[in-house]
Design a protein around this motif. Structure first.
Motif, PDB file in Angstrom:
ATOM      1  N   GLY A  93       0.790  -1.224   0.000  1.00  0.00           N
ATOM      2  CA  GLY A  93       0.000   0.000   0.000  1.00  0.00           C
ATOM      3  C   GLY A  93       0.822   1.272   0.000  1.00  0.00           C
ATOM      4  N   ALA A  94       2.062   1.192  -0.457  1.00  0.00           N
ATOM      5  CA  ALA A  94       2.955   2.349  -0.434  1.00  0.00           C
ATOM      6  C   ALA A  94       2.657   3.302  -1.588  1.00  0.00           C
ATOM      7  N   LEU A  95       2.915   4.581  -1.376  1.00  0.00           N
ATOM      8  CA  LEU A  95       2.879   5.582  -2.440  1.00  0.00           C
ATOM      9  C   LEU A  95       4.219   5.490  -3.166  1.00  0.00           C
ATOM     10  N   VAL A  96       4.176   5.163  -4.454  1.00  0.00           N
ATOM     11  CA  VAL A  96       5.396   4.916  -5.227  1.00  0.00           C
ATOM     12  C   VAL A  96       5.409   5.812  -6.460  1.00  0.00           C
ATOM     13  N   ILE A  97       6.574   6.404  -6.746  1.00  0.00           N
ATOM     14  CA  ILE A  97       6.757   7.210  -7.948  1.00  0.00           C
ATOM     15  C   ILE A  97       7.972   6.676  -8.703  1.00  0.00           C
ATOM     16  N   PRO A  98       8.100   7.023  -9.993  1.00  0.00           N
ATOM     17  CA  PRO A  98       9.299   6.625 -10.726  1.00  0.00           C
ATOM     18  C   PRO A  98      10.550   7.256 -10.100  1.00  0.00           C
ATOM     19  N   ASP A 117      13.898  15.926  -3.600  1.00  0.00           N
ATOM     20  CA  ASP A 117      12.858  16.808  -4.115  1.00  0.00           C
ATOM     21  C   ASP A 117      12.197  16.168  -5.329  1.00  0.00           C
ATOM     22  N   VAL A 118      10.980  16.616  -5.619  1.00  0.00           N
ATOM     23  CA  VAL A 118      10.282  16.281  -6.857  1.00  0.00           C
ATOM     24  C   VAL A 118       9.544  17.525  -7.319  1.00  0.00           C
ATOM     25  N   PHE A 119       9.216  17.568  -8.593  1.00  0.00           N
ATOM     26  CA  PHE A 119       8.330  18.603  -9.091  1.00  0.00           C
ATOM     27  C   PHE A 119       6.958  17.982  -9.276  1.00  0.00           C
ATOM     28  N   ALA A 120       5.977  18.548  -8.602  1.00  0.00           N
ATOM     29  CA  ALA A 120       4.588  18.159  -8.805  1.00  0.00           C
ATOM     30  C   ALA A 120       3.955  19.211  -9.704  1.00  0.00           C
ATOM     31  N   ILE A 121       2.784  18.891 -10.249  1.00  0.00           N
ATOM     32  CA  ILE A 121       2.073  19.853 -11.083  1.00  0.00           C
ATOM     33  C   ILE A 121       0.802  20.267 -10.370  1.00  0.00           C
ATOM     34  N   GLU A 122       0.665  21.567 -10.150  1.00  0.00           N
ATOM     35  CA  GLU A 122      -0.524  22.141  -9.530  1.00  0.00           C
ATOM     36  C   GLU A 122      -0.951  23.352 -10.341  1.00  0.00           C
ATOM     37  N   ASN A 123      -2.203  23.372 -10.775  1.00  0.00           N
ATOM     38  CA  ASN A 123      -2.730  24.488 -11.563  1.00  0.00           C
ATOM     39  C   ASN A 123      -1.844  24.815 -12.760  1.00  0.00           C
ATOM     40  N   GLN A 124      -1.406  23.779 -13.468  1.00  0.00           N
ATOM     41  CA  GLN A 124      -0.581  23.887 -14.670  1.00  0.00           C
ATOM     42  C   GLN A 124       0.774  24.544 -14.423  1.00  0.00           C
ATOM     43  N   ILE A 182      11.689   3.088   0.883  1.00  0.00           N
ATOM     44  CA  ILE A 182      12.395   2.085   0.097  1.00  0.00           C
ATOM     45  C   ILE A 182      12.688   2.667  -1.287  1.00  0.00           C
ATOM     46  N   LEU A 183      13.900   2.427  -1.766  1.00  0.00           N
ATOM     47  CA  LEU A 183      14.354   3.010  -3.023  1.00  0.00           C
ATOM     48  C   LEU A 183      15.098   1.953  -3.824  1.00  0.00           C
ATOM     49  N   ASN A 184      14.813   1.865  -5.121  1.00  0.00           N
ATOM     50  CA  ASN A 184      15.605   1.008  -6.004  1.00  0.00           C
ATOM     51  C   ASN A 184      15.884   1.779  -7.287  1.00  0.00           C
ATOM     52  N   ASP A 185      16.395   1.103  -8.300  1.00  0.00           N
ATOM     53  CA  ASP A 185      16.758   1.792  -9.548  1.00  0.00           C
ATOM     54  C   ASP A 185      15.560   2.313 -10.321  1.00  0.00           C
ATOM     55  N   SER A 224      12.001   2.632  -8.850  1.00  0.00           N
ATOM     56  CA  SER A 224      10.895   3.211  -8.080  1.00  0.00           C
ATOM     57  C   SER A 224      11.362   3.732  -6.737  1.00  0.00           C
ATOM     58  N   ALA A 225      10.535   4.622  -6.184  1.00  0.00           N
ATOM     59  CA  ALA A 225      10.824   5.176  -4.861  1.00  0.00           C
ATOM     60  C   ALA A 225       9.535   5.257  -4.055  1.00  0.00           C
ATOM     61  N   GLN A 226       9.589   4.771  -2.835  1.00  0.00           N
ATOM     62  CA  GLN A 226       8.465   4.899  -1.915  1.00  0.00           C
ATOM     63  C   GLN A 226       8.519   6.295  -1.313  1.00  0.00           C
ATOM     64  N   ILE A 227       7.389   6.994  -1.332  1.00  0.00           N
ATOM     65  CA  ILE A 227       7.318   8.331  -0.750  1.00  0.00           C
ATOM     66  C   ILE A 227       6.566   8.238   0.568  1.00  0.00           C
ATOM     67  N   ILE A 228       7.238   8.601   1.640  1.00  0.00           N
ATOM     68  CA  ILE A 228       6.647   8.542   2.979  1.00  0.00           C
ATOM     69  C   ILE A 228       5.903   9.827   3.296  1.00  0.00           C
ATOM     70  N   SER A 229       6.469  10.967   2.877  1.00  0.00           N
ATOM     71  CA  SER A 229       5.794  12.245   3.109  1.00  0.00           C
ATOM     72  C   SER A 229       6.196  13.245   2.035  1.00  0.00           C
ATOM     73  N   GLY A 230       5.340  14.252   1.851  1.00  0.00           N
ATOM     74  CA  GLY A 230       5.617  15.320   0.898  1.00  0.00           C
ATOM     75  C   GLY A 230       4.727  15.288  -0.331  1.00  0.00           C
ATOM     76  N   LEU A 231       4.103  14.137  -0.604  1.00  0.00           N
ATOM     77  CA  LEU A 231       3.173  14.005  -1.720  1.00  0.00           C
ATOM     78  C   LEU A 231       1.903  13.319  -1.238  1.00  0.00           C
ATOM     79  N   LYS A 232       0.814  13.543  -1.996  1.00  0.00           N
ATOM     80  CA  LYS A 232      -0.447  12.852  -1.724  1.00  0.00           C
ATOM     81  C   LYS A 232      -0.694  11.859  -2.847  1.00  0.00           C
ATOM     82  N   ILE A 233      -1.603  10.939  -2.632  1.00  0.00           N
ATOM     83  CA  ILE A 233      -1.896   9.860  -3.576  1.00  0.00           C
ATOM     84  C   ILE A 233      -2.138  10.362  -4.995  1.00  0.00           C
TER      85      ILE A 233
END
Length: 105
Positions: A34-39, A52-59, A70-73, A75-84
């Motif tokens: 159930g982890a939040l995962v990003i590339p 850091d990451v860049f999110a998109i809000e209001n274009q 948890i991090l690999n080549d 994917s990265a699990q995001i614990i805080s700083g982003l929402k689903i």
């Protein structure tokens, strides 16, 4: 585990490994359900060596500091700083700045 039973199937098939074979393996050292995962390519080190990451809000691109689990080549699990449902820029340019107008393709 995704590959559970593979060794048993290999043994029952009569196939064996010998010398000079090339084998590709995946080694799992931890997992999170159930982890939040990003590339992984969306992450970069910002000020103070913080992820850091860049999110998109209001274009617009918005710089977000994130805590990585948890991090690999790939994917990265995001614990805080982003929402689903946050949209992140997968491969941000080094010239991208927070507040820059962006278009989702």
């Amino acid at each position: 585990k995704p590959d559970q039973g593979t060794l048993d199937k290999l043994s029952k098939s009569g196939k064996i490994l010998g010398m000079n074979y090339r084998v590709f393996v995946k080694i799992y050292t931890s997992e999170a359900n159930g982890a939040l995962v990003i590339p992984r390519t969306a992450l970069f080190k910002g000020s103070n060596n913080q992820w850091d990451v860049f999110a998109i809000e209001n274009q617009k691109a918005v710089l977000k500091k994130v805590t990585v689990g948890i991090l690999n080549d790939e994917s990265a699990q995001i614990i805080s700083g982003l929402k689903i449902n946050d949209t992140v820029i997968i491969a941000p340019s080094t010239s991208l700045k927070s507040g820059s107008k962006v278009t989702i393709l």
